[in-house]
Design a protein around this motif. Structure first.
Motif, PDB file in Angstrom:
ATOM      1  N   MET A 169       0.816  -1.217   0.000  1.00 17.94           N
ATOM      2  CA  MET A 169       0.000   0.000   0.000  1.00 17.94           C
ATOM      3  C   MET A 169       0.846   1.262   0.000  1.00 17.94           C
ATOM      4  O   MET A 169       0.396   2.331   0.345  1.00 17.94           O
ATOM      5  CB  MET A 169      -0.940   0.008   1.203  1.00 17.94           C
ATOM      6  CG  MET A 169      -2.035  -1.028   1.125  1.00 17.94           C
ATOM      7  SD  MET A 169      -3.143  -0.731  -0.263  1.00 17.94           S
ATOM      8  CE  MET A 169      -3.960   0.763   0.278  1.00 17.94           C
ATOM      9  N   HIS A 170       2.123   1.153  -0.354  1.00 19.68           N
ATOM     10  CA  HIS A 170       2.951   2.337  -0.424  1.00 19.68           C
ATOM     11  C   HIS A 170       2.538   3.212  -1.610  1.00 19.68           C
ATOM     12  O   HIS A 170       2.130   2.724  -2.659  1.00 19.68           O
ATOM     13  CB  HIS A 170       4.427   1.959  -0.565  1.00 19.68           C
ATOM     14  CG  HIS A 170       5.007   1.374   0.687  1.00 19.68           C
ATOM     15  ND1 HIS A 170       6.284   0.861   0.746  1.00 19.68           N
ATOM     16  CD2 HIS A 170       4.485   1.225   1.931  1.00 19.68           C
ATOM     17  CE1 HIS A 170       6.524   0.427   1.974  1.00 19.68           C
ATOM     18  NE2 HIS A 170       5.441   0.621   2.706  1.00 19.68           N
ATOM     19  N   ALA A 171       2.634   4.521  -1.401  1.00 15.79           N
ATOM     20  CA  ALA A 171       2.375   5.484  -2.472  1.00 15.79           C
ATOM     21  C   ALA A 171       3.495   6.522  -2.446  1.00 15.79           C
ATOM     22  O   ALA A 171       4.218   6.656  -1.454  1.00 15.79           O
ATOM     23  CB  ALA A 171       1.018   6.160  -2.283  1.00 15.79           C
ATOM     24  N   ILE A 172       3.637   7.247  -3.532  1.00 22.76           N
ATOM     25  CA  ILE A 172       4.667   8.272  -3.637  1.00 22.76           C
ATOM     26  C   ILE A 172       4.008   9.641  -3.550  1.00 22.76           C
ATOM     27  O   ILE A 172       2.953   9.879  -4.150  1.00 22.76           O
ATOM     28  CB  ILE A 172       5.448   8.138  -4.958  1.00 22.76           C
ATOM     29  CG1 ILE A 172       6.291   6.866  -4.940  1.00 22.76           C
ATOM     30  CG2 ILE A 172       6.333   9.354  -5.211  1.00 22.76           C
ATOM     31  CD1 ILE A 172       6.960   6.549  -6.265  1.00 22.76           C
ATOM     32  N   GLY A 173       4.624  10.527  -2.788  1.00 22.96           N
ATOM     33  CA  GLY A 173       4.169  11.907  -2.718  1.00 22.96           C
ATOM     34  C   GLY A 173       5.252  12.840  -3.217  1.00 22.96           C
ATOM     35  O   GLY A 173       6.429  12.671  -2.883  1.00 22.96           O
ATOM     36  N   ILE A 215      12.027  20.503  -5.223  1.00 30.42           N
ATOM     37  CA  ILE A 215      10.995  19.492  -5.404  1.00 30.42           C
ATOM     38  C   ILE A 215      11.344  18.351  -4.459  1.00 30.42           C
ATOM     39  O   ILE A 215      12.428  17.770  -4.557  1.00 30.42           O
ATOM     40  CB  ILE A 215      10.924  18.999  -6.858  1.00 30.42           C
ATOM     41  CG1 ILE A 215      10.581  20.156  -7.799  1.00 30.42           C
ATOM     42  CG2 ILE A 215       9.880  17.892  -6.997  1.00 30.42           C
ATOM     43  CD1 ILE A 215      10.593  19.777  -9.270  1.00 30.42           C
ATOM     44  N   ALA A 216      10.457  18.066  -3.536  1.00 31.99           N
ATOM     45  CA  ALA A 216      10.699  17.023  -2.538  1.00 31.99           C
ATOM     46  C   ALA A 216       9.752  15.857  -2.793  1.00 31.99           C
ATOM     47  O   ALA A 216       8.599  16.055  -3.184  1.00 31.99           O
ATOM     48  CB  ALA A 216      10.490  17.572  -1.130  1.00 31.99           C
ATOM     49  N   GLY A 217      10.233  14.656  -2.567  1.00 30.37           N
ATOM     50  CA  GLY A 217       9.402  13.487  -2.784  1.00 30.37           C
ATOM     51  C   GLY A 217       9.744  12.383  -1.810  1.00 30.37           C
ATOM     52  O   GLY A 217      10.821  12.364  -1.209  1.00 30.37           O
ATOM     53  N   ILE A 253       9.794  10.272  -9.460  1.00 30.37           N
ATOM     54  CA  ILE A 253       8.860   9.167  -9.210  1.00 30.37           C
ATOM     55  C   ILE A 253       9.489   7.845  -9.625  1.00 30.37           C
ATOM     56  O   ILE A 253       9.402   6.833  -8.906  1.00 30.37           O
ATOM     57  CB  ILE A 253       7.527   9.406  -9.939  1.00 30.37           C
ATOM     58  CG1 ILE A 253       6.793  10.598  -9.317  1.00 30.37           C
ATOM     59  CG2 ILE A 253       6.653   8.158  -9.897  1.00 30.37           C
ATOM     60  CD1 ILE A 253       5.546  11.021 -10.068  1.00 30.37           C
ATOM     61  N   GLU A 254      10.169   7.830 -10.762  1.00 33.74           N
ATOM     62  CA  GLU A 254      10.842   6.603 -11.212  1.00 33.74           C
ATOM     63  C   GLU A 254      11.913   6.167 -10.225  1.00 33.74           C
ATOM     64  O   GLU A 254      12.026   4.980  -9.887  1.00 33.74           O
ATOM     65  CB  GLU A 254      11.466   6.844 -12.594  1.00 33.74           C
ATOM     66  CG  GLU A 254      10.444   6.938 -13.718  1.00 33.74           C
ATOM     67  CD  GLU A 254      11.073   7.312 -15.044  1.00 33.74           C
ATOM     68  OE1 GLU A 254      10.509   6.905 -16.085  1.00 33.74           O
ATOM     69  OE2 GLU A 254      12.109   8.008 -15.058  1.00 33.74           O
TER      70      GLU A 254
END
Length: 317
Positions: free
Chosen positions: A1-5, A13-15, A48-49
């Motif tokens: 259930m992991h997602a990327i923010g 730009i932080a992620g 994201i990649e």
């Protein structure tokens, strides 16, 4: 259930990869090419990649300052990113093959507080982010309010003073001009001009060394300087009056305050409560909200964007 923010800021730009409890699993950040809209899209896609790697993620959420449509897909207008009707979701999904959700940065931060932070025990919450400007997020009945076209919740542009100070939105008298970090510096500068009366002496001395900024005014607030505390009090009273108007419309159970100015904590909340009580319609005849400081600091946009993406996917499963 992991997602990327992903949180797109003016300078960075932080992620991060975020788990279902709002915890950061892995993070990344890069300088923001703020003047190059095309390069921002490329940078977000690359981040994201990189964050996904070989680990399965359910979706990615992107938070940006600006107006986003109700489908959480297109950025109508982002003044600092040179985006006009930017089909961000479509472009990222075409490249990444991953569900993408786009939302306003204040909405994402507010959602993080509602789900995992200072608003997690209520169903109706209003958040104000007090930074350079004033951002806002509204949660009503456990759902983020976006309005009919997606750009609802721009609380910083509530009209507080008729024909007041001009605002960058094109109108006059917005709360952003009276309740933001920039407003705090302007108010502090005015008090510094009152040096002869004594209250502005320390502010005037600080200004003589360098232009007043958040660091210098914040240090004087923490030191208990009367002039700096008066500036914060005036700012808080402006915000409290705005909250009374918002409460008459939204009736939230809790107001949450984030952004750089919120580190003042109770010194900010006390004048907010005072002015709220003085301006609330029909006070004493219905329950009143409480006022708290946000729990997330720099990660609110990331965590909120990831969870909004997770919710979007779950609702369509």
């Amino acid at each position: 259930m992991h997602a990327i923010g992903i949180d797109i800021g003016g300078t960075k730009i932080a992620g991060a990869v975020v788990d279902e409890l709002g915890g950061i699993v892995r993070r990344n950040r890069r300088p923001s090419p703020a003047g190059d809209g095309e390069r921002i899209v490329e940078t977000v896609a690359e981040m994201i990649e990189e964050l996904a790697g070989d680990e399965p993620v359910i979706a990615a959420g992107v938070a940006a300052a600006g107006f986003v449509d109700s489908a959480q897909s297109t950025v109508y207008y982002a003044p600092n990113l040179d985006w006009r009707n930017e089909p961000l979701r479509e472009r990222l999904e075409a490249r990444l093959g991953l569900p993408i959700v786009v939302d306003n940065d204040a909405n994402a931060a507010g959602w993080a507080e509602f789900r995992f932070g200072a608003g997690r025990l209520v169903s109706d919450m209003c958040m104000l982010t007090i930074g350079t400007g004033v951002g806002g997020a509204i949660v009503s009945g456990d759902r983020l309010f976006r309005g009919g076209f997606g750009s609802g919740g721009e609380l910083g542009h509530l009209r507080l003073v008729p024909d007041g100070l001009p605002c960058g939105c094109g109108q006059r008298g917005c709360i952003e001009q009276y309740g933001s970090g920039r407003a705090l510096l302007r108010i502090a500068g005015g008090i510094a001009d009152e040096e002869a009366a004594g209250i502005g002496r320390a502010l005037a001395a600080a200004r003589a060394e360098r232009p007043l900024d958040g660091e210098s005014v914040g240090a004087l607030i923490q030191a208990g300087d009367p002039g700096a505390l008066e500036a914060l009090g005036r700012l808080g009273r402006n915000l409290g009056e705005a909250c009374a108007t918002l409460s008459a419309v939204l009736d939230p159970q809790r107001f949450v305050f984030g952004g750089g100015v919120s580190i003042a904590g109770e010194l900010l909340l006390a004048p907010i409560r005072e002015a709220f009580a003085a301006h609330l319609p029909a006070r004493g005849f219905h329950p009143e909200p409480d006022f708290v400081i946000a729990e997330f600091v720099n990660d609110a946009g990331i965590v909120g964007a990831a969870d909004l993406a997770r919710v979007w996917v779950a609702e369509r499963a």
